[in-house]
Design a protein around this motif. Structure first.
Motif, short mmCIF file in Angstrom:
data_model
loop_
_atom_site.label_atom_id
_atom_site.label_comp_id
_atom_site.label_asym_id
_atom_site.label_seq_id
_atom_site.Cartn_x
_atom_site.Cartn_y
_atom_site.Cartn_z
N ARG A 78 0.83 -1.21 0.00
CA ARG A 78 0.00 0.00 0.00
C ARG A 78 0.86 1.26 0.00
NH1 ARG A 78 -3.21 -3.84 2.08
NH2 ARG A 78 -2.11 -4.04 4.04
N ARG A 79 2.04 1.17 0.58
CA ARG A 79 3.01 2.26 0.49
C ARG A 79 4.25 1.73 -0.20
NH1 ARG A 79 3.75 7.19 4.18
NH2 ARG A 79 2.43 7.89 2.47
N VAL A 80 4.77 2.52 -1.15
CA VAL A 80 5.98 2.12 -1.87
C VAL A 80 7.08 3.14 -1.61
CG1 VAL A 80 7.01 1.66 -4.13
CG2 VAL A 80 4.64 0.97 -3.68
N ILE A 81 8.16 2.67 -1.01
CA ILE A 81 9.32 3.52 -0.75
C ILE A 81 10.46 3.06 -1.66
CG2 ILE A 81 11.05 4.23 0.95
CD1 ILE A 81 8.93 3.91 3.11
N LYS A 82 10.89 3.96 -2.54
CA LYS A 82 12.02 3.67 -3.42
C LYS A 82 13.21 4.42 -2.86
CE LYS A 82 9.26 2.94 -7.53
NZ LYS A 82 9.49 2.66 -8.94
N THR A 117 6.29 -6.37 2.58
CA THR A 117 5.96 -7.02 3.85
C THR A 117 4.81 -8.01 3.63
OG1 THR A 117 4.50 -5.17 4.38
CG2 THR A 117 6.71 -5.12 5.32
N ALA A 118 4.77 -9.03 4.49
CA ALA A 118 3.77 -10.09 4.34
C ALA A 118 2.35 -9.55 4.43
CB ALA A 118 4.01 -11.17 5.40
N ASP A 119 2.17 -8.47 5.20
CA ASP A 119 0.82 -7.91 5.33
C ASP A 119 0.45 -6.98 4.17
OD1 ASP A 119 2.36 -5.69 5.82
OD2 ASP A 119 1.78 -5.49 7.92
N GLY A 120 1.38 -6.81 3.21
CA GLY A 120 1.08 -5.98 2.05
C GLY A 120 1.07 -4.49 2.33
N ASP A 121 1.56 -4.09 3.50
CA ASP A 121 1.55 -2.67 3.85
C ASP A 121 2.63 -1.88 3.11
OD1 ASP A 121 -0.59 -2.33 5.44
OD2 ASP A 121 0.48 -2.52 7.34
N LEU A 122 3.78 -2.52 2.92
CA LEU A 122 4.95 -1.74 2.53
C LEU A 122 5.81 -2.49 1.52
CD1 LEU A 122 6.81 0.72 3.19
CD2 LEU A 122 7.84 -0.70 4.98
N THR A 123 6.15 -1.79 0.46
CA THR A 123 7.15 -2.28 -0.50
C THR A 123 8.34 -1.34 -0.44
OG1 THR A 123 5.56 -3.27 -2.01
CG2 THR A 123 7.67 -2.64 -2.95
N VAL A 124 9.53 -1.91 -0.36
CA VAL A 124 10.75 -1.11 -0.42
C VAL A 124 11.55 -1.55 -1.64
CG1 VAL A 124 12.89 -0.46 0.74
CG2 VAL A 124 10.81 -0.82 2.09
N GLU A 177 14.15 8.03 11.97
CA GLU A 177 12.85 8.43 12.54
C GLU A 177 11.84 8.78 11.44
OE1 GLU A 177 11.20 11.83 15.57
OE2 GLU A 177 13.34 11.44 15.49
N SER A 178 12.27 9.62 10.49
CA SER A 178 11.33 10.02 9.43
C SER A 178 10.99 8.82 8.54
CB SER A 178 11.89 11.18 8.61
OG SER A 178 13.13 10.85 8.03
N LEU A 179 11.97 7.93 8.34
CA LEU A 179 11.70 6.75 7.52
C LEU A 179 10.69 5.84 8.23
CD1 LEU A 179 12.31 5.17 4.96
CD2 LEU A 179 14.26 4.14 6.14
N SER A 180 10.84 5.68 9.54
CA SER A 180 9.88 4.87 10.28
C SER A 180 8.47 5.45 10.18
CB SER A 180 10.28 4.75 11.75
OG SER A 180 11.31 3.81 11.88
N ALA A 181 8.38 6.77 10.30
CA ALA A 181 7.06 7.40 10.20
C ALA A 181 6.45 7.13 8.83
CB ALA A 181 7.20 8.90 10.45
N LEU A 182 7.27 7.20 7.80
CA LEU A 182 6.76 6.93 6.45
C LEU A 182 6.37 5.46 6.30
CD1 LEU A 182 9.35 9.10 4.52
CD2 LEU A 182 6.88 9.50 4.61
N CYS A 183 7.14 4.58 6.91
CA CYS A 183 6.79 3.15 6.85
C CYS A 183 5.43 2.89 7.50
CB CYS A 183 7.85 2.31 7.57
SG CYS A 183 9.40 2.18 6.69
N HIS A 184 5.11 3.69 8.50
CA HIS A 184 3.83 3.52 9.19
C HIS A 184 2.72 4.32 8.53
CE1 HIS A 184 6.38 2.14 12.74
NE2 HIS A 184 5.65 1.11 12.36
N GLY A 185 2.97 4.81 7.32
CA GLY A 185 1.91 5.50 6.58
C GLY A 185 1.84 6.98 6.84
N GLY A 186 2.86 7.53 7.52
CA GLY A 186 2.87 8.96 7.79
C GLY A 186 2.81 9.78 6.51
#
Ligand code: FES
Length: 168
Positions: free
Chosen positions: A76-80, A111-118, A146-155
């Motif tokens: 659901r979130r893609v971080i390149k 991730t297995a839950d489909g939340d995040l693609t890196v 810190e900012s990367l973690s926030a983005l991983c959590h959909g920030g």
């Protein structure tokens, strides 16, 4: 925040038919499919092969050769994350470690839950504001754990950007 349509073979067939008369249609079709669905489903391969009079192996080879094409749905979130030289010099590899340790996701994985693609990219033209990344297509700079973690959590991506286009 579904950004992509669910895979639909009839919609894909219509897209392929619309674009099949373009010169060198294979790449534009693959990009259009990925833009629409977030990946190139394996069912698209025979559609493209038949429309362009190519072998399935040729189409499959194109999909696998270009790293930009995904063969599975994106998260659901893609971080390149940029891992080119200038971003390496300011710590992007420590962010790769952070993603693995803190978020349990390797680069070029979902991730297995489909939340995040890196995914890895090499230079986003934002070298002066590295470490840099594209987050759901938006450029972010000066990333830290810190900012990367926030983005991983959909920030919100905007929260990670400074007024001049980098990150706070
Ligand atoms: S090296 Fe990362 S943006 Fe250029």
């Amino acid at each position: 925040m579904a950004r992509y349509a669910a895979w639909n073979i009839e919609a894909a067939r219509a897209l392929v038919a619309r674009m099949s008369r373009l010169d060198g249609a294979a790449m534009p079709i693959l990009h259009a499919l990925q833009d629409e669905f977030g990946y190139v489903d394996r069912e698209a391969v025979p559609l493209i092969a038949d429309a362009l009079n190519l072998s399935r192996a040729e189409v499959h080879g194109t999909v696998t050769f270009y790293h930009d094409f995904r063969e599975r749905p994106a998260g659901r979130r893609v971080i390149k994350l940029c891992r080119a030289e200038a971003c390496q010099a300011v710590g992007c590899e420590s962010l790769v470690d952070h993603l693995a340790r803190r978020h349990g996701v390797a680069v070029d994985a979902t991730t297995a839950d489909g939340d995040l693609t890196v995914e890895t990219v090499y230079c986003l033209g934002n070298c002066a504001l590295g470490p840099a990344a594209l987050v759901d297509g938006e450029l972010v700079g000066r990333l830290d754990a810190e900012s990367l973690s926030a983005l991983c959590h959909g920030g919100a991506v905007e929260m990670a950007q400074s007024p001049e286009g980098g990150a706070a």
